[in-house]
Scaffold this active site. Structure first.
Site, PDB file in Angstrom:
ATOM      1  N   ASP A  91       4.265   5.966  -0.014  1.00 53.41           N
ATOM      2  CA  ASP A  91       4.603   7.177  -0.732  1.00 53.41           C
ATOM      3  C   ASP A  91       6.371   6.545  -1.343  1.00 53.41           C
ATOM      4  O   ASP A  91       6.615   7.503  -1.558  1.00 53.41           O
ATOM      5  CB  ASP A  91       5.095   8.117  -0.154  1.00 53.41           C
ATOM      6  CG  ASP A  91       3.513   8.598   0.307  1.00 53.41           C
ATOM      7  OD1 ASP A  91       2.659   8.635  -0.943  1.00 53.41           O
ATOM      8  OD2 ASP A  91       3.107   9.583   0.993  1.00 53.41           O
ATOM      9  N   ASP A 152      -3.856   9.265  -4.062  1.00 62.18           N
ATOM     10  CA  ASP A 152      -3.004   9.592  -3.569  1.00 62.18           C
ATOM     11  C   ASP A 152      -1.993   8.314  -4.379  1.00 62.18           C
ATOM     12  O   ASP A 152      -0.841   8.659  -5.009  1.00 62.18           O
ATOM     13  CB  ASP A 152      -2.498   9.680  -2.634  1.00 62.18           C
ATOM     14  CG  ASP A 152      -2.780  10.990  -1.440  1.00 62.18           C
ATOM     15  OD1 ASP A 152      -4.044  10.787  -2.131  1.00 62.18           O
ATOM     16  OD2 ASP A 152      -2.609  12.018  -0.985  1.00 62.18           O
TER      17      ASP A 152
HETATM   18  N1  GLY Z   1      -0.224  12.352  -0.762  1.00 56.63           N
HETATM   19  C1  GLY Z   1      -0.171  12.749   0.487  1.00 56.63           C
HETATM   20  C2  GLY Z   1      -0.673  14.232   0.092  1.00 56.63           C
HETATM   21  O1  GLY Z   1      -1.147  14.719  -0.789  1.00 56.63           O
HETATM   22  O2  GLY Z   1      -0.866  15.627   1.373  1.00 56.63           O
END
Ligand code: GLY
Length: 378
Positions: A91, A152
């Site tokens: 992330d 994601d």
């Molecule tokens: N990227 C983690 C979530 O959307 O919870």
């Protein structure tokens, strides 16, 4: 005052109060309806969204107080990178696109640009040469997560495309493109729904199976995952102009919008049985709205999907502003209620989500003032 403007002004005022409340800490998700019960010292995957909100408020209001607060978050992100604190995950794109990259874009700050390029290098360490994918979670070789990609990650790729543009180093783009292609092939199903995650053999890269982490079950469609795909593929299209990414984003958006419930804000999974107590995920609707705005920017005026998308955007945003926003609740910390982090996992199943607030504000300021987010150079 129009509806969008009213919603923005409310969010800006709430942010002003939140700067005082949070000091040097970062909001993540609410607990008991308050972010302040769950603040962190820049150690979570979500901390860039607070920076992004501050930069959006600055760009909208031109009030220097927001820029000062945003710059302080970038200082914190610099220390985080220097100490390599809580960065062993994919992330990095969320964290540094909305903090240092935003500062570079708004203020032309060279140090912020260099910090962002260093962050892209950290993300590149998640690339697995043997399997040819970006590993989302856990250490290299981890028996469960070592071979796992997640949808994601499509929103983390813009950092790599951007780093390619800034440096000319093709490796960033190559990795992003291979990962986007793999996500398109394995995470997006034939009916345009999506898996949250997919497993590969770590040694050979062979595909194994789809699965979920935060969705209802392995073969279901977690609404936020679908939303990450809609926006993420639209952004991969922005950077590469590969029409397959545009088509994928469009098809995923159609799947999402065709399943809006009566109040136009989605439940947390498209396959979960709906009862009177089923949780929503307002953040999924906010991400999708911001993603549709990006998607629309790539379609001709007479594109056959345009009217459908515009209608879906209007329904989603009106649904959020009229039914979920905290307008008229001046002490509320968040902008939209009823997000869900992980319903099955029992983590903030019904509360504020800082990313929901970010994308809600991003969509609003884009509609109202054509201020775009920080995913690519304007
Ligand atoms: N990227 C983690 C979530 O959307 O919870």
């Amino acid at each position: 005052m129009g509806l969008w403007q009213q919603a923005i002004e409310d969010a800006v005022e709430k942010t002003r109060k939140n700067i005082e409340r949070y000091g040097d800490l970062f909001p993540h998700v609410g607990e008991g309806g308050k972010y302040s019960n769950m603040l962190n010292p820049n150690t979570d995957w979500t901390d860039g969204f607070w920076s992004g909100i501050l930069w959006l408020c600055y760009e909208y209001s031109k009030d220097e107080a927001f820029a000062q607060a945003a710059r302080r978050t970038v200082d914190s992100f610099r220390v985080r990178l220097e100490q390599h604190s809580h960065l062993d995950h994919h992330d990095i794109g969320f964290l540094y696109s909305l903090s240092s990259k935003a500062q570079w874009m708004i203020e032309g700050d060279e140090a912020a640009k260099q910090l962002t390029i260093q962050a892209a290098d950290v993300l590149m360490k998640r690339w697995r040469e043997k399997g040819q994918y970006i590993q989302a979670w856990g250490p290299e070789g981890d028996p469960v997560n070592g071979g796992r990609i997640i949808i994601d990650c499509m929103m983390n790729l813009p950092l790599l495309y951007w780093a390619y543009e800034q440096t000319g180093n093709e490796k960033y783009k190559e990795v992003a493109v291979i990962h986007a292609d793999k996500s398109r092939r394995f995470l997006v199903r034939g009916d345009d729904s999506s898996y949250h995650t997919f497993y590969f053999d770590q040694e050979t890269g062979e595909s194994i199976r789809g699965g979920t982490h935060q969705g209802f079950m392995d073969g279901s469609t977690w609404t936020r995952g679908q939303a990450w795909g809609i926006y993420g593929f639209a952004l991969s299209y922005h950077y590469t102009k590969n029409p397959l990414y545009l088509e994928t984003s469009l098809r995923m958006a159609r799947y999402f919008l065709e399943r809006l419930p009566e109040d136009n804000v989605v439940y947390w999974d498209f396959n979960v049985p709906i009862t009177a107590t089923t949780e929503r995920d307002s953040s999924a609707s906010a991400i999708t709205s911001a993603g549709i705005l990006e998607l629309l920017s790539h379609l001709d005026a007479n594109h056959p999907e345009r009217a459908f998308l515009e209608d879906g955007l209007k329904r989603s945003m009106e649904g959020l502003v009229r039914g979920y926003a905290t307008i008229g609740k001046p002490d509320a910390e968040g902008f939209i209620e009823h997000g869900s982090y992980s319903v099955r996992g029992g983590a903030a199943p019904d509360d504020f989500m800082i990313w929901g607030d970010y994308y809600y504000l991003e969509a609003l300021v884009r509609m109202e003032k054509n201020i775009k987010g920080y995913w690519y150079e304007r």
